[in-house]
Write an enzyme that holds these catalytic residues in place. Structure first.
Site, PDB file in Angstrom:
ATOM      1  N   ASP A  21     -13.196  -2.370 -15.925  1.00 50.37           N
ATOM      2  CA  ASP A  21     -14.749  -2.122 -16.061  1.00 50.37           C
ATOM      3  C   ASP A  21     -14.962  -0.744 -15.675  1.00 50.37           C
ATOM      4  OD1 ASP A  21     -12.025  -1.642 -13.793  1.00 50.37           O
ATOM      5  OD2 ASP A  21     -14.157  -0.817 -12.817  1.00 50.37           O
ATOM      6  N   GLU A  22     -15.860  -0.384 -16.162  1.00 45.87           N
ATOM      7  CA  GLU A  22     -16.699   1.137 -15.774  1.00 45.87           C
ATOM      8  C   GLU A  22     -15.927   2.291 -17.429  1.00 45.87           C
ATOM      9  OE1 GLU A  22     -18.581   1.296 -11.274  1.00 45.87           O
ATOM     10  OE2 GLU A  22     -16.401   1.572 -11.808  1.00 45.87           O
TER      11      GLU A  22
HETATM   12  C1  TNX Z   1     -17.548  -0.735  -8.256  1.00 46.42           C
HETATM   13  S1  TNX Z   1     -16.308  -2.379  -8.759  1.00 46.42           S
HETATM   14  C2  TNX Z   1     -16.360  -0.143  -9.223  1.00 46.42           C
HETATM   15  C3  TNX Z   1     -15.485   0.197  -8.506  1.00 46.42           C
HETATM   16  C4  TNX Z   1     -15.558   1.369  -6.729  1.00 46.42           C
HETATM   17  C5  TNX Z   1     -16.623   0.013  -6.519  1.00 46.42           C
HETATM   18  C6  TNX Z   1     -17.352   0.555  -5.195  1.00 46.42           C
HETATM   19  C7  TNX Z   1     -15.451  -2.631  -9.886  1.00 46.42           C
HETATM   20  C8  TNX Z   1     -15.024  -3.409 -10.947  1.00 46.42           C
HETATM   21  N1  TNX Z   1     -15.801  -1.072  -9.709  1.00 46.42           N
HETATM   22  O1  TNX Z   1     -14.363   1.285  -9.276  1.00 46.42           O
HETATM   23  O2  TNX Z   1     -14.019   1.291  -6.087  1.00 46.42           O
HETATM   24  O3  TNX Z   1     -17.570  -0.136  -7.789  1.00 46.42           O
HETATM   25  O4  TNX Z   1     -18.365  -0.517  -4.418  1.00 46.42           O
END
Ligand code: TNX
Length: 527
Positions: free
Chosen positions: A341-342
């Site tokens: 993710d991200e």
């Molecule tokens: C998004 S959900 C993230 C996390 C954070 C979370 C906080 C996801 C796959 N990545 O790194 O902790 O939001 O709500």
């Protein structure tokens, strides 16, 4: 709290076989506040009330039919009840035939289905027939909810004040889960949780028939699992957490202990090492994982998206291979979660190439890959699984090609979102999620092109940027994790918010007996 429990001991005490002063025998009356038959969570597929009560005494024998996996449920029950009646019940193997009268019989039959069970409580005895061994365990959890709440308190303390028989109202329950995957996720990276904390969460999951615990074992702020071939990951990378706390990590022996503890409760551990982003702790521990060869400083903030493994270097894949190999060898479950993710510092092409390569590594160690929904554009194998979290997106192209999905949409299933404006911890970026919001939705109607048939199930993640202790974990998880558990278990057509909130309100005495730090949401008529 002690006074309340003493009162319930009297209510459930009975004359026969009880040392000391006889107390009046009381049977729960249908439709009253103390009626456990009407207040099961998750709601079973069918519940038929019958006349009478079965009374468990120290002489009651638990017979199990089947191998070790059936014996686990028998032992769970023997220990749980044993604390109330004064000694663990006897557990014996049983080869079939007519069940001995006055016994508790755990057995199995064809046609009930994976995870399903039939629970028959009659004045002459109790039978739980599972579709398989996990079905028997689920039947045992239903039986547990039919027993006096004082047993929870005693199980926690290790003994009863006054040993006594345990009454169970007669009933026939036929039940099976909607989804095979009924999960929860704990982020032990942002704030470390001890082995005992994790076991406590496992216990709470088991009561609600949840069966997958996903552990988010590494992120920017900390690396939490010992890797023998890369020891600095935990020595250095495990020494921090959000806001500068002391961090921590699980040794391999501790991780195996968690895996076994969960397995004994029919819960599969799903390990996650988030990559290529969310990797600052690794990048701080080994300079060679960075493209510039310079180790990063440790990080204790809460930004996301800034870190990435050097996807062009061979050593990165050697590193991943070692990590996946060591963790997979300790993990009997079928899955390895690679995060994904991200990632904000790589091109789409670099990212896809990375996921494809890592998928091969995961497969070479005998596991199925799971990743957050960003992995959808990669060349996913039919066995790979997408964990859907971003509202307003859809992995429908991947689903059309056969990918399976775990539904964790953030504006419904994220337990780290605040309940309301008064919630002292938690985040708000995805939504404010009241108890009704967490219950009143259909996972098969969330994302365009992601129908029921593509869903493995549902999982509720709990990210720990704002939570430091197991008390905080419990506060954000309950009651919403119970809502998610019912959503994952009970057929959609049988779930009604107005009915659920009443059954949920009736859990407060059991939860109090368990010492659970749950949020007394004003949406629920707590008893
Ligand atoms: C998004 S959900 C993230 C996390 C954070 C979370 C906080 C996801 C796959 N990545 O790194 O902790 O939001 O709500």
């Amino acid at each position: 709290m002690f006074r309340t429990l003493a009162v319930s001991l009297v209510v459930f005490a009975s004359i026969s076989g009880c040392a000391g002063k006889p107390a009046p025998k009381t049977v729960p009356t249908p439709g009253t506040a103390t009626d456990p038959v009407a207040h099961l969570v998750p709601l079973p597929v069918s519940v038929e009330r019958k006349d009478g009560v079965f009374e468990i005494t120290p002489a009651t024998i638990i017979y199990f039919n089947g191998g070790n996996h059936y014996q686990l449920s028998a032992r769970f029950l023997a220990d749980f009840i044993g604390l109330a009646v004064g000694r663990p019940l006897a557990v014996e193997g049983w080869q079939g035939g007519t069940p001995p009268p006055g016994a508790i019989v755990l057995t199995y039959a064809e046609g009930i289905g994976e995870g399903g069970y039939e629970l028959n409580v009659a004045p002459s005895g109790i039978t739980i027939t599972g579709g398989n061994s996990s079905g028997v365990f689920h039947g045992v959890q239903t039986l547990r909810q039919l027993m006096p709440v004082a047993l929870e308190y005693e199980a926690l303390r290790g003994s009863a004040r006054t040993p006594r028989p345990v009454p169970v109202p007669a009933v026939v329950v036929r039940d099976k889960p909607r989804f095979a995957w009924r999960g929860a996720m704990l982020d032990v990276a942002r704030h470390f949780m001890t082995v005992d904390d994790v076991k406590r969460y496992v216990d709470l999951m088991a009561l609600h028939k949840l069966n997958r615990l996903h552990l988010h074992l590494a992120d920017d702020q900390g690396w939490r699992i010992e890797i023998s071939s890369w020891p600095n990951l935990t020595q250095h990378g495990g020494s921090t957490e959000v806001m500068g706390g002391p961090g921590g990590f699980y040794t391999q022996a501790q991780y195996r202990d968690i895996v076994q503890y969960a397995a004994d409760r029919f819960i599969t551990i799903v390990p996650e090492i988030d990559m290529p982003g969310h990797t600052n702790a690794a990048l701080a521990s080994y300079a060679e994982l960075n493209c510039d060869g310079q180790a990063k400083p440790l990080y204790t903030g809460t930004e996301v998206g800034f870190s990435a493994l050097c996807v062009e270097k061979d050593v990165t894949y050697k590193f991943i291979d070692d990590v996946v190999r060591e963790i997979s060898a300790m993990t009997p479950g079928a899955w390895f979660h690679i995060g994904g993710d991200e990632v904000k510092t790589l091109s789409a092409e670099q990212y896809r190439g990375f996921i494809n390569r890592v998928q091969g590594i995961v497969q070479s160690h005998g596991k199925q890959m799971i990743g957050w929904d960003e992995i959808a554009p990669a060349n996913l194998l039919p066995t790979s699984v997408i964990q859907y979290w971003r509202p307003k997106t859809t992995p429908k192209e991947a689903v059309a090609k056969g990918a399976k999905v775990i539904m964790s949409v953030a504006n419904r299933a994220y337990l780290d979102m605040k309940y309301d404006a008064t919630t002292p911890i938690g985040l708000t970026w995805a939504a404010i999620i009241g108890v009704k919001d967490s219950y009143d939705w259909d996972p098969a109607a969330v994302a365009d092109g992601v129908p029921e048939a593509s869903l493995l199930g549902v999982e509720a993640p709990l990210w720990s940027e704002t939570l430091a202790t197991i008390n905080d974990v419990e506060f954000l998880a309950f009651p919403r994790l119970a809502a998610i558990a019912e959503l994952a278990w009970t057929p959609q057509s049988q779930r009604q918010w107005d009915d659920f909130r009443v059954r949920l309100g009736a859990q407060s005495s059991r939860w109090t007996a368990l010492g659970l730090n749950f949020y007394r949401s004003p949406e629920i008529p707590w008893r």
